[in-house]
Scaffold this active site. Structure first.
Site, mmCIF file in Angstrom:
data_model
loop_
_atom_site.group_PDB
_atom_site.id
_atom_site.type_symbol
_atom_site.label_atom_id
_atom_site.label_comp_id
_atom_site.label_asym_id
_atom_site.label_seq_id
_atom_site.Cartn_x
_atom_site.Cartn_y
_atom_site.Cartn_z
ATOM 1 N N ARG A 25 30.688 52.113 43.330
ATOM 2 C CA ARG A 25 30.329 50.737 42.948
ATOM 3 C C ARG A 25 29.053 50.283 43.659
ATOM 4 O O ARG A 25 28.272 49.509 43.116
ATOM 5 C CB ARG A 25 31.482 49.765 43.188
ATOM 6 C CG ARG A 25 31.994 49.689 44.593
ATOM 7 C CD ARG A 25 33.170 48.729 44.719
ATOM 8 N NE ARG A 25 33.723 48.736 46.070
ATOM 9 C CZ ARG A 25 34.152 47.667 46.722
ATOM 10 N NH1 ARG A 25 34.091 46.476 46.155
ATOM 11 N NH2 ARG A 25 34.648 47.760 47.929
ATOM 12 N N SER A 64 32.691 42.059 44.797
ATOM 13 C CA SER A 64 33.524 43.255 44.722
ATOM 14 C C SER A 64 32.943 44.307 43.792
ATOM 15 O O SER A 64 33.013 45.511 44.067
ATOM 16 C CB SER A 64 34.932 42.891 44.261
ATOM 17 O OG SER A 64 35.594 42.083 45.215
ATOM 18 N N GLU A 90 37.457 36.301 31.362
ATOM 19 C CA GLU A 90 36.988 37.599 30.869
ATOM 20 C C GLU A 90 36.875 37.650 29.349
ATOM 21 O O GLU A 90 35.977 38.310 28.811
ATOM 22 C CB GLU A 90 37.924 38.700 31.363
ATOM 23 C CG GLU A 90 37.874 38.937 32.868
ATOM 24 C CD GLU A 90 38.763 37.993 33.667
ATOM 25 O OE1 GLU A 90 38.839 38.158 34.892
ATOM 26 O OE2 GLU A 90 39.393 37.087 33.053
ATOM 27 N N PHE A 112 41.284 43.854 34.175
ATOM 28 C CA PHE A 112 40.946 42.616 33.471
ATOM 29 C C PHE A 112 40.092 42.885 32.233
ATOM 30 O O PHE A 112 40.232 42.203 31.213
ATOM 31 C CB PHE A 112 40.232 41.651 34.412
ATOM 32 C CG PHE A 112 41.009 41.316 35.650
ATOM 33 C CD1 PHE A 112 42.374 41.068 35.581
ATOM 34 C CD2 PHE A 112 40.397 41.263 36.891
ATOM 35 C CE1 PHE A 112 43.104 40.768 36.711
ATOM 36 C CE2 PHE A 112 41.115 40.958 38.035
ATOM 37 C CZ PHE A 112 42.479 40.717 37.952
ATOM 38 N N HIS A 171 37.408 49.242 40.580
ATOM 39 C CA HIS A 171 38.818 49.097 40.956
ATOM 40 C C HIS A 171 39.758 49.692 39.904
ATOM 41 O O HIS A 171 40.763 49.102 39.528
ATOM 42 C CB HIS A 171 39.146 47.622 41.212
ATOM 43 C CG HIS A 171 38.410 47.027 42.377
ATOM 44 N ND1 HIS A 171 37.040 46.878 42.377
ATOM 45 C CD2 HIS A 171 38.854 46.548 43.565
ATOM 46 C CE1 HIS A 171 36.654 46.327 43.515
ATOM 47 N NE2 HIS A 171 37.735 46.128 44.263
ATOM 48 N N ARG A 202 37.157 51.882 43.710
ATOM 49 C CA ARG A 202 36.895 50.836 44.692
ATOM 50 C C ARG A 202 36.267 51.399 45.959
ATOM 51 O O ARG A 202 35.275 50.886 46.454
ATOM 52 C CB ARG A 202 38.191 50.104 45.052
ATOM 53 C CG ARG A 202 38.014 49.062 46.151
ATOM 54 C CD ARG A 202 39.329 48.423 46.535
ATOM 55 N NE ARG A 202 39.158 47.402 47.564
ATOM 56 C CZ ARG A 202 39.122 47.634 48.871
ATOM 57 N NH1 ARG A 202 39.254 48.875 49.317
ATOM 58 N NH2 ARG A 202 38.964 46.650 49.724
#
Length: 316
Positions: free
Chosen positions: A13, A40, A61, A86, A112, A170
């Site tokens: 990420r 994040s 979202e 999500f 994630h 993550r």
């Protein structure tokens, strides 16, 4: 091309965030969208550099996917980011109807994924996303193994015309490559072997290589394939493994139903003949622990990969 050690690690990420800045410099049509998770997902790097082309959509979202579709219809290249769970489930209908159905040029790049969230638990784990996204017509589905492959996959996705889904984890991932020729839909054979093939994707590629090194000490030659693109899947690489090795093990941080293992098994069932064993998350809502502990607990330890490889080889 390939590094022989897992000592080096880097977050995919973080690599994604860095690549966004480079892409933003080169192309003013790139817009980045996030759902209040930019620290994040690391899209905050792009936001700091190009605030006029960054849209924090808040915890909405579904609206974010609809807005991305509108940007794509306006000739922009929207890169949408949030947690995997999500993007694929909360906004699943909007991805299907507003993006995949009209075949719009939207890039959905999530973090994630799988069990990489560790102690966050079942509400934030995402063990179903590959199955969901690869079932959508027009959608390309990618899971990079390390930071360099992430960089190249994101760049390739931006060049590709149409919807693309890229899943990242993550935490830190082992550095697999020091250089790489990357092509969507073209698997990478990391090491050759005549006894058994391990086809892995995403974070599990590092474990596949560890297992191959251990098997070598047992005089077993394991072929390791980095199947970074789940759809379109590289049938040629799979069928070559069918012909040249005694069995195939698939390895993924995803439910064994519908992901890499299912995709490989479908190819083998339709076009080849081989034994396929799938390692991944079983059909359960998972326990809570650190990611490495969970992967081991659910059968994806290096020792278990090796034991399964030996059983395949010795089952004739």
């Amino acid at each position: 091309m390939l590094l022989e050690t897992r000592e080096l690690v880097k977050s995919t990420r973080e690599a994604f965030g860095d690549t966004l800045i480079e892409l933003g410099k080169a192309n003013e049509n790139i817009f980045v969208m996030d759902a209040d998770l930019s620290e994040s997902t690391k899209t905050n790097k792009f936001a700091a550099r190009f605030p006029e082309r960054f849209l924090n959509m808040g915890i909405s979202e579904q609206n974010m996917m609809g807005t991305a579709a509108g940007l794509a219809l306006s000739g922009k290249i929207p890169i949408v980011s949030t947690f995997a769970v999500f993007a694929t489930m909360r906004a699943g209908e909007q991805v299907r109807t507003s993006i995949a159905y009209p075949n719009l040029n939207v890039k959905i790049i999530v973090t994630h994924s799988g069990l990489s969230v560790g102690t966050a638990g079942a509400t934030h784990f995402c063990e179903e996303d590959l199955a969901i996204m690869r079932s959508l017509p027009n959608m390309v589905v990618i899971a990079p193994a390390d930071a360099l492959e992430t960089d190249l996959a994101v760049r390739a996705a931006v060049e590709y015309k149409g919807p693309v889904y890229i899943r990242l984890g993550r935490g830190e991932a082992p550095v697999i490559y020091k250089e790489l020729d990357y092509e969507i839909g073209k698997a990478i054979t990391l090491c050759e072997g005549k006894d058994v093939t391990i086809i892995a994707t995403g974070i599990m590629v590092g474990r596949a290589l560890e297992a191959a090194r251990k098997l070598k000490t047992l005089n077993v030659e394991a072929r390791v394939i980095d199947m970074h693109t789940i759809k379109p899947i590289d049938k040629e690489a799979i069928l070559k493994a069918v012909e040249e090795t005694k069995g195939i093990i698939t390895l993924e941080d995803h439910n064994v139903i519908g992901g890499l293992g299912s995709a490989v098994a479908e190819v083998v069932a339709e076009e080849g003949k081989a034994r396929v064993k799938r390692l991944g998350i079983p059909d359960v809502f998972c326990a809570i622990a650190k990611p490495d502990q969970l992967w081991d607990y659910y059968g994806m330890s290096v020792n278990n990969i090796c034991d399964l490889a030996l059983s395949l080889i010795n089952s004739d």
